[in-house]
Design a protein around this motif. Structure first.
Motif, short mmCIF file in Angstrom:
data_model
loop_
_atom_site.label_atom_id
_atom_site.label_comp_id
_atom_site.label_asym_id
_atom_site.label_seq_id
_atom_site.Cartn_x
_atom_site.Cartn_y
_atom_site.Cartn_z
N ILE A 260 -9.17 -3.74 7.03
CA ILE A 260 -9.40 -2.34 7.30
C ILE A 260 -8.25 -1.59 7.58
CG2 ILE A 260 -11.90 -2.89 8.14
CD1 ILE A 260 -10.60 -2.64 11.12
N ALA A 261 -7.32 -2.29 7.96
CA ALA A 261 -6.19 -1.48 8.35
C ALA A 261 -5.37 -1.16 6.79
CB ALA A 261 -5.18 -2.38 9.04
N THR B 238 -7.48 1.81 5.11
CA THR B 238 -7.04 3.02 5.80
C THR B 238 -5.91 3.69 5.52
OG1 THR B 238 -8.78 2.28 7.52
CG2 THR B 238 -7.37 3.97 8.08
N MET B 239 -4.73 2.72 5.25
CA MET B 239 -3.64 3.08 5.13
C MET B 239 -3.72 3.69 3.66
SD MET B 239 -0.61 0.25 6.30
CE MET B 239 -0.82 -0.32 8.21
N ALA B 240 -4.51 2.90 2.74
CA ALA B 240 -4.52 3.56 1.32
C ALA B 240 -5.12 4.89 1.25
CB ALA B 240 -5.36 2.45 0.68
N ILE C 291 0.88 -1.34 -0.20
CA ILE C 291 -0.06 -0.13 0.06
C ILE C 291 0.77 1.25 0.01
CG2 ILE C 291 -1.67 1.32 1.20
CD1 ILE C 291 -3.07 -1.12 0.10
N ASN C 292 1.92 1.27 1.04
CA ASN C 292 2.86 2.44 0.83
C ASN C 292 4.18 2.06 1.42
OD1 ASN C 292 4.14 4.81 2.27
ND2 ASN C 292 2.23 5.71 1.61
N ALA D 173 -8.76 9.19 7.34
CA ALA D 173 -9.54 7.90 7.69
C ALA D 173 -9.20 7.10 8.94
CB ALA D 173 -9.11 6.86 6.28
N ILE D 174 -10.02 6.30 9.28
CA ILE D 174 -9.82 5.75 10.74
C ILE D 174 -10.13 4.15 10.39
CG2 ILE D 174 -11.60 6.45 11.98
CD1 ILE D 174 -9.74 6.29 14.34
N SER D 175 -9.65 3.20 10.99
CA SER D 175 -10.24 1.76 10.83
C SER D 175 -10.92 1.56 12.33
CB SER D 175 -9.01 0.97 10.40
OG SER D 175 -8.22 0.60 11.49
N LEU D 176 -11.84 0.74 12.16
CA LEU D 176 -12.62 0.33 13.53
C LEU D 176 -13.14 -1.20 13.22
CD1 LEU D 176 -14.87 3.59 14.31
CD2 LEU D 176 -12.69 2.90 15.35
N MET E 155 -3.45 -1.68 14.18
CA MET E 155 -4.44 -2.46 14.04
C MET E 155 -4.00 -3.91 13.15
SD MET E 155 -7.84 -2.53 14.10
CE MET E 155 -8.62 -1.12 14.39
N ARG F 26 -1.11 3.92 13.89
CA ARG F 26 -2.35 3.31 14.18
C ARG F 26 -2.74 2.17 13.66
NH1 ARG F 26 -7.61 2.91 13.78
NH2 ARG F 26 -9.01 2.81 15.53
N GLU F 27 -2.70 2.51 12.19
CA GLU F 27 -3.26 1.24 11.34
C GLU F 27 -1.97 0.19 11.32
OE1 GLU F 27 -6.22 1.40 10.49
OE2 GLU F 27 -6.22 3.41 11.19
N LYS G 87 -5.00 7.13 3.60
CA LYS G 87 -4.22 7.88 4.09
C LYS G 87 -2.96 8.23 3.06
CE LYS G 87 -4.29 7.54 9.04
NZ LYS G 87 -4.30 8.70 9.56
N SER G 88 -2.63 7.33 2.36
CA SER G 88 -1.55 7.47 1.43
C SER G 88 -2.07 8.43 0.01
CB SER G 88 -1.13 6.02 0.78
OG SER G 88 -0.61 5.14 1.46
N TYR H 36 2.07 5.29 9.36
CA TYR H 36 0.36 5.16 9.91
C TYR H 36 0.51 4.15 11.06
CZ TYR H 36 0.32 6.68 5.20
OH TYR H 36 0.45 7.36 3.84
#
Lengths: 409, 409
Positions: B80-81, B84-86, A57-58, B94-97, A70, A66-67, B88-89, A64
């Motif tokens: 989801i992690a 969410t990274m995608a 992804i990156n 964004a945030i995952s839950l 996760m 926090r992620e 943010k990139s 990131y």
């Protein structure tokens, strides 16, 4: 009847076959009435695989944080589910619990979290039902309930902290070596296993790079006064007991061990003003990002121009991030240059016995001189002396020092 | 400005490249001020891989339902992690839950959990901060905080339920087909896409095996009156809207579609006493284990001996477990034999239009007779008629019925 926390690392649970073996061993060794809490890491390469996935992804996924937490906390969750199934398959009652589920409260510093509090009421409840409780190491949750990983050595820290919170009788750390050695046997073939070592000494060994135990978990053991038994996954032989004080027979060594650390980089900020606040500017910028600075040497470059050089070491893992930060600060301070040196290592001796034995340092420096190893910087604590040397000379340095203090019998 | 819940299934997020594509598309289509909640499944084969891993511990890992949930919930957590990274990139907040973190409370029926309550305060808070909220589908937590998966179609259910709890403007289900068809196009090449369908009809289609949407999620949509837009991951074209009532132009079809289900097995318990309580003994034993029974036919074998045959269908997935249970009950009832037939399938027609049109059933049976397909059992509801047939004849049966009700234009 005893309550014992047993921690198994990633290689010990690296395949379903190994997981079955761990489960069998634990059931075999369990005495009637024993209460067992297992703390496990992610299977073998899982964490690396997950990091690779994130890099799809990156290229720098750790930005990131926090992620990443996760993502990475799934690794231990897989292990605990499988190990619990293994126990159940063998007819043993068991239940898996994640870090957040055992009440492992952390701060919110993602990927490098610290334990703030543990409320293991759920663990107690399940133990009372006669279950083996299988806990995900390395992880907890912050105030908001977000998953947080504990960083390097986090599973050991989880295990010892949990043992403390549960007032366990002991915490056993199963690992791929059979105890704590007087030096890393891969580097120093003559290294010998120690039966006992104090928290203070182990802490100093760990801080200085002895890989067996991370400092944080030893600190946790000291805080809770929980004996930590470091032992092998592959044999039943006792390993090394880390506790408050050791018994008589082990007292005759002046030093307890030779530690080394190759995960070191030297950063030199050249030509900064020798003014109050300069050190603070550099080191606060680093500590703000949770980057630990180790040895610091400040030397006067030009006393008339009131200009100085600031030299310090950090973990090589932090180098990319630290470089960026230091470059920024150096710019603001109008520094002449920032130099990075990666071919460095730190070799140290540790032992409560050196208190009141002033000859120890001399013997260490002498051994290094005889081995033609130049010393770049020196730092000392009450129970240790460390020398920064060339990374390529680490092996000869460690062997020379070890031979000096642990002569062949 | 709208609040939209968008659900992407496992194939849509099957690789990091696909995850990046999903993120780009969502950002491209997002209008200023839109609030977006993403609900995602585990990546591609992750769930199957995890099940394979568990089989390395025990050949029947689903007997450990709680631990399977502990294991399988990691799949969505990884997705989801990464998603969410995608985001943010790409510069999007964004945030995952996880399921538990969005307040998705379930009962404790592990691997087949039902949603009891949703308290999505955290989701609202993060949306108000301008973040895209990325939620793990398929999962929640019970009262004790233990992870529970929602079973088949669980991610759709999560998405629609969350849309309901958030009073969202719509719930979009992205899938590998571009909408709901009058029959499965893989089976019936002439099948046509419908612009609209009512909850009731979709529910009946789904219940009878139309794979696009699971019944539970449609029920959830009906309960909350949330329009569900079933659309393609790969195009921007509108798909099929599932809502309370449809507009005029779509009203002329007597039936809405032909559904089929090959995940069917027939169980026959032969020669049981024709006494009160016999049906209850068999079916309560199955329902206690959460195995759903579908068509039931009871026929008199020997009226003098007061003996009967009990024939019913279940999902083929449940067959192994059901066989064990039924064998036990049959023993107690002194049944003559338990026969299993796996080469069966169910073909159904669905449509609110059949109310007050008694000729519909006749046309269906006629179409099957013309195609030389024997009918093994029949069941009806207010808006559907189903026939149990030989599995090997499913394709011809579905095409014959579809041709009868959807003649070529």
């Amino acid at each position: 009847m005893a309550l014992i926390v047993k921690k198994f690392g990633g290689t010990s649970v690296g395949s379903t076959e190994k997981i079955m073996n761990v489960a069998k061993r634990i059931i075999d060794e369990k005495k009637p009435g024993d209460q067992i809490v297992m703390v496990v890491s992610a299977m073998g390469d899982t964490t690396d695989d997950l990091i690779e996935l994130a890099k799809g992804i990156n290229s720098n996924p750790y930005q990131y944080t926090r992620e990443m937490d996760m993502l990475l906390t799934t690794g231990e969750q897989v292990s605990i589910a499988l190990l619990t199934m293994a126990f159940k398959s063998l007819g043993q009652k068991a239940i898996s619990l994640t870090g957040p589920m055992v009440g492992m409260r952390t701060n919110s510093v993602h990927t490098k979290g610290k334990i703030v509090d543990i409320k293991p009421s759920r663990v107690r409840k399940e133990l009372e039902k006669g279950k083996i409780v299988v806990v995900a190491g390395f992880q907890g949750a912050d105030e908001k309930g977000d998953p947080v990983t504990l960083g390097r050595g986090g599973s050991d820290t989880s295990a010892v902290a949990l043992a403390g919170a549960l007032k366990a009788d002991a915490c056993e750390i199963y690992t791929d070596v059979d105890g704590v050695y007087s030096a890393d046997p891969r580097l120093v073939p003559d290294a010998r296993r120690m039966k006992e070592i104090t928290y203070d000494e182990m802490l100093e060994m760990a801080r200085l790079g002895a890989g067996v135990m991370q400092p944080r978990s030893v600190e946790m053991g000291m805080y809770f006064n929980i004996p930590i038994h470091v032992r092998s996954t592959f044999t039943n032989k006792p390993g090394t007991m880390i506790r408050e004080a050791y018994t008589m027979e082990e007292k005759d060594f002046l030093i307890r061990g030779v530690a080394h650390d190759s995960n070191v980089a030297k950063v030199a900020v050249l030509g900064v003003p020798n003014d109050p606040g300069v050190a603070h500017a550099i080191f606060s910028a680093l500590s703000d990002r949770n980057i630990a600075v180790d040895m610091i040497v400040q030397s006067i470059r030009n006393i008339e121009k009131n200009v100085t050089d600031m030299v310090f070491t950090i973990a090589q893992d932090d180098l990319a991030e630290a470089k960026q930060i230091v470059d920024g600060v150096a710019d603001k301070l109008h520094a002449v240059a920032v130099l990075i040196e990666e071919d460095v290592a730190k070799v140290s001796i540790v032992g409560a016995g050196m208190l009141g034995n002033p000859g120890i340092a001399t013997r260490m420096f002498g051994a290094l001189a005889d081995a033609q190893v130049n010393i770049d910087a020196i730092s000392t604590s009450e129970i240790s002396i460390s020398c920064l040397i060339k990374g390529s000379q680490l092996k000869e340095a460690a062997n020379a020092i070890h031979k000096e203090f642990f002569p062949e019998k």
